[in-house]
Design a protein around this motif. Structure first.
Motif, PDB file in Angstrom:
ATOM      1  N   LEU A 221       0.839  -1.198   0.000  1.00 14.16           N
ATOM      2  CA  LEU A 221       0.000   0.000   0.000  1.00 14.16           C
ATOM      3  C   LEU A 221       0.872   1.244   0.000  1.00 14.16           C
ATOM      4  CD1 LEU A 221      -2.383  -1.224   2.792  1.00 14.16           C
ATOM      5  CD2 LEU A 221      -3.071  -0.870   0.437  1.00 14.16           C
TER       6      LEU A 221
ATOM      7  N   GLY B 152      -5.444   2.455  -2.730  1.00 14.31           N
ATOM      8  CA  GLY B 152      -6.410   3.171  -1.895  1.00 14.31           C
ATOM      9  C   GLY B 152      -6.262   2.876  -0.420  1.00 14.31           C
ATOM     10  N   LEU B 153      -7.389   2.993   0.280  1.00 11.21           N
ATOM     11  CA  LEU B 153      -7.398   2.776   1.731  1.00 11.21           C
ATOM     12  C   LEU B 153      -7.419   1.285   2.068  1.00 11.21           C
ATOM     13  CD1 LEU B 153     -10.069   5.373   2.939  1.00 11.21           C
ATOM     14  CD2 LEU B 153      -7.611   5.418   3.461  1.00 11.21           C
TER      15      LEU B 153
ATOM     16  N   LYS C 227      -0.289  -7.343  11.826  1.00 11.84           N
ATOM     17  CA  LYS C 227       0.955  -6.573  11.720  1.00 11.84           C
ATOM     18  C   LYS C 227       1.940  -7.046  12.786  1.00 11.84           C
ATOM     19  CE  LYS C 227       1.421  -2.856   9.544  1.00 11.84           C
ATOM     20  NZ  LYS C 227       1.732  -1.443   9.268  1.00 11.84           N
TER      21      LYS C 227
ATOM     22  N   TYR D 287       2.005   4.488  16.722  1.00 12.50           N
ATOM     23  CA  TYR D 287       1.604   4.606  15.323  1.00 12.50           C
ATOM     24  C   TYR D 287       0.645   3.471  14.941  1.00 12.50           C
ATOM     25  CZ  TYR D 287       2.162   4.206  10.246  1.00 12.50           C
ATOM     26  OH  TYR D 287       1.932   4.091   8.906  1.00 12.50           O
TER      27      TYR D 287
HETATM   28  O1  PNS Z   1       4.994  -0.658   6.373  1.00 14.63           O
HETATM   29  P1  PNS Z   1       4.282   0.603   6.781  1.00 14.63           P
HETATM   30  O2  PNS Z   1       4.805   1.792   5.986  1.00 14.63           O
HETATM   31  O3  PNS Z   1       4.328   0.843   8.260  1.00 14.63           O
HETATM   32  O4  PNS Z   1       2.735   0.393   6.400  1.00 14.63           O
HETATM   33  C1  PNS Z   1       1.794   1.419   6.548  1.00 14.63           C
HETATM   34  C2  PNS Z   1       0.610   1.202   5.602  1.00 14.63           C
HETATM   35  C3  PNS Z   1       1.104   1.182   4.148  1.00 14.63           C
HETATM   36  C4  PNS Z   1      -0.046  -0.121   5.933  1.00 14.63           C
HETATM   37  C5  PNS Z   1      -0.375   2.383   5.820  1.00 14.63           C
HETATM   38  O5  PNS Z   1       0.252   3.583   5.500  1.00 14.63           O
HETATM   39  C6  PNS Z   1      -1.651   2.218   4.999  1.00 14.63           C
HETATM   40  O6  PNS Z   1      -2.553   1.495   5.394  1.00 14.63           O
HETATM   41  N1  PNS Z   1      -1.727   2.910   3.834  1.00 14.63           N
HETATM   42  C7  PNS Z   1      -2.908   2.871   2.968  1.00 14.63           C
HETATM   43  C8  PNS Z   1      -3.827   4.091   3.232  1.00 14.63           C
HETATM   44  C9  PNS Z   1      -4.615   3.852   4.510  1.00 14.63           C
HETATM   45  O7  PNS Z   1      -5.534   3.056   4.550  1.00 14.63           O
HETATM   46  N2  PNS Z   1      -4.177   4.529   5.605  1.00 14.63           N
HETATM   47  C10 PNS Z   1      -4.765   4.313   6.923  1.00 14.63           C
HETATM   48  C11 PNS Z   1      -5.835   5.292   7.240  1.00 14.63           C
HETATM   49  S1  PNS Z   1      -5.210   6.944   7.374  1.00 14.63           S
END
Ligand code: PNS
Length: 167
Positions: A36, A71-72, A87, A97
Motif C-alpha cells: 500500500l 487506496g485505503l 501486523k 503509530y
Molecule cells: O509498512 P508501513 O509503511 O508501516 O505500512 C503502513 C501502511 C502502508 C499499511 C499504511 O500507510 C496504509 O494502510 N496505507 C494505505 C492508506 C490507509 O488506509 N491509511 C490508513 C488510514 S489513514
C-alpha cells in the motif's frame, strides 16, 4: 474462509516481515500481503518491484497471495472480505503509530480487527530503512532479507546510489 491481510510498504520486504506472514498463514485460511501507499514515506522501490520481492520471498506459503492497492486499507479489506489485519510489532516505538492505524481502520471499516504479532527477538532491530542504508553503502544484507532477493536488492540500491552521483 477466514482471510487476513498483512499490509505494509515493504520497501523492501525483510526477514522480519516474512516471519510475521508465515505465522499469520498458520492462523488464517488465507493471507493476502498487500503493498500500500504510506503517504509519509518516499519508497525507493516501485510497487511492482516490491510485489515481485514479496512473491519470491513467500512462494513457499501455499495460502499466501501478494497484491498491490493504491487506496485505503479499510476499503481493500471490504473488497476482499477480510476479517483481520495482521501486523508485526517490534517495540514500544511501533506501538503508538500502529495503535492509531488500528483505531482509524476500525472507524473506516467496523468489520475489521487488527492483530499484532510480537516480533521474534532476532528481528527486533530489523527495518526496511536499515536494510536500504546498509545495502546502499555496499554492506552485507544476507542476514536481513530472503536469499532469493538479496542480490537484486543490492544491485538496485547500488545503482540508485550511482545514479545520484555516489555519496
Ligand atoms: O509498512 P508501513 O509503511 O508501516 O505500512 C503502513 C501502511 C502502508 C499499511 C499504511 O500507510 C496504509 O494502510 N496505507 C494505505 C492508506 C490507509 O488506509 N491509511 C490508513 C488510514 S489513514
Amino acid at each position: 474462509m477466514r482471510i487476513a491481510l498483512c499490509p505494509g510498504s515493504f520497501d523492501p520486504v525483510t526477514n522480519g516481515h516474512v516471519d510475521v506472514v508465515e505465522r499469520a498463514a498458520k492462523l488464517f485460511d488465507k493471507v493476502i500481503v498487500v503493498v500500500l501507499t504510506n503517504t509519509g514515506k518516499n519508497p525507493i522501490f516501485t510497487a511492482e518491484q516490491r510485489v515481485d520481492f514479496l512473491r519470491r520471498s513467500l512462494e513457499h506459503l501455499e495460502n499466501v497471495e501478494v497484491d498491490a492497492y493504491s487506496g485505503l486499507l479499510a476499503d481493500y479489506a471490504r473488497e476482499k472480505n477480510a476479517v483481520a489485519i495482521v501486523k508485526g510489532l517490534r517495540a514500544v516505538t511501533d506501538f503508538e503509530y500502529e495503535f492509531q492505524m488500528a483505531l482509524i481502520n476500525k472507524k473506516l471499516n467496523e468489520t475489521i480487527d487488527t492483530l499484532f504479532l510480537t516480533t521474534k527477538m532476532e528481528y527486533m532491530y530489523l527495518s526496511s530503512s536499515v536494510i536500504r542504508e546498509v545495502a546502499s553503502f555496499g554492506g552485507d544484507i544476507s542476514q536481513f532479507v530472503p536469499n532469493a532477493i538479496r542480490e537484486d536488492i543490492q544491485k538496485l540500491l547500488r545503482k540508485a546510489v550511482d545514479d545520484n552521483g555516489g555519496r
